[in-house]
Design an enzyme around this catalytic site. Sequence first.
Site, short mmCIF file in Angstrom:
data_model
loop_
_atom_site.label_atom_id
_atom_site.label_comp_id
_atom_site.label_asym_id
_atom_site.label_seq_id
_atom_site.Cartn_x
_atom_site.Cartn_y
_atom_site.Cartn_z
N GLY A 42 29.06 25.71 20.80
CA GLY A 42 27.70 26.03 21.18
C GLY A 42 27.60 27.26 22.07
O GLY A 42 28.59 27.84 22.51
N HIS A 43 26.34 27.68 22.34
CA HIS A 43 26.09 28.89 23.11
C HIS A 43 26.63 28.77 24.53
O HIS A 43 26.60 27.70 25.14
CB HIS A 43 24.59 29.21 23.14
CG HIS A 43 23.76 28.14 23.78
ND1 HIS A 43 23.35 27.02 23.12
CD2 HIS A 43 23.27 28.03 25.04
CE1 HIS A 43 22.64 26.26 23.93
NE2 HIS A 43 22.58 26.85 25.11
N ASN A 44 27.16 29.88 25.03
CA ASN A 44 27.68 30.01 26.40
C ASN A 44 28.97 29.26 26.66
O ASN A 44 29.48 29.27 27.79
CB ASN A 44 26.65 29.57 27.46
CG ASN A 44 25.35 30.33 27.39
OD1 ASN A 44 25.29 31.44 26.87
ND2 ASN A 44 24.30 29.73 27.92
N SER A 48 27.36 25.75 27.17
CA SER A 48 27.73 26.05 28.55
C SER A 48 28.88 25.20 29.08
O SER A 48 29.18 25.26 30.28
CB SER A 48 26.52 25.91 29.49
OG SER A 48 25.51 26.83 29.12
#
Length: 355
Positions: free
Chosen positions: A260-262, A280
């Site tokens: 996922g993002h980050n 994250s």
Amino acid sequence: MTRSITIADLAQQLGAPFGGNGEFCVTRACEPRDAGPDDLALAMDPRFAENLKDGAAKAAVLWADADWQALGLEAAILVGRGRLAMAGITAAFDHGVGLEEGIHPTAVIHESAEIGAGATIGPLVVIGAGASVGAGAKIAPQVSIGAGVTIGEAALIHAGAKIGARAKIGDRVIIQPGAVIGADGFSFVTVEKSHVEEARESLGAAVEAEGQAWQRIASIGGVEIGDDVEIGANVTIDQGTIRATKIGDGCKLDNQVHIGHNVVVGRHCLLCGQVGIAGSTVVGDYVVMGGQAGAADNLSIGSGAIIGAGTGVLSNVPKGRSMMGYPAVAMQTHVEMYKALRRLPRLLAKLSGKD
């Protein structure tokens, strides 16, 4: 395409001793039962020695103290760690992707893109503005490389992979077919506090907010992938919202992994099939996550941790901890819980007087 190598040369590549005729040539590696007279039989465990008589191999790779002459062979390579030897054996017989050298005439390459010396660009590849492909890289057919992407030297991008804008790919990276690097992250927000936020804050005790439309948060952070990373088929790595999603040097991602993002993944991690890591979360170095394991968002998984197959990580994991179950607990604890669960029917029968 047939590839031939002598026993002596292969033994040198493996850093292992050999016995018999070192000039004997083999053309492919086979399981013992399937091996012909020009094949190299792989019987690196004594359990497989009996299978040699069912094939016609004259040469084999055997365990370290094997009596190769008693097995009727003309030559043998003796290895200490069979699985480690497999790395060198398969590399020796690997035929690669079969691309013709140079740039195929059907490739669409923006005039501002830079192609390094000796790079190979296959049919129907699209390379966007300002992108850079390193020296000796191989780009297979129908790969899409977005604007501003950087691909390192000797990278290998298999057919159909999609690399979104601004992604940075290191040296010697291997990306398998269908992988998508740099898609937008799954990131949305509501104008007022949502019922999801209330549920997280109260652990579901009070959810009073009404449903609302979701507002999209764009992803502009890109993806950064280190050197010597391998990315499996249909892996998806979302770009970060503001800062980049990062995969450290030497990581190996199996098929259908989702990052996922980050997310930040440290060095030399092993993420097996269908692992999912939510936005994250930070993963330390040398972490191993078994198949279908998942981690919730905004967590920390310490370096050296082992996450068993099917495990759901919902809280931080300390350095070096082995975890299993849903929600994840220490592996030893999970084993005891599982044993207790299996005893429940017998215990209930005793309590009810039926046993």
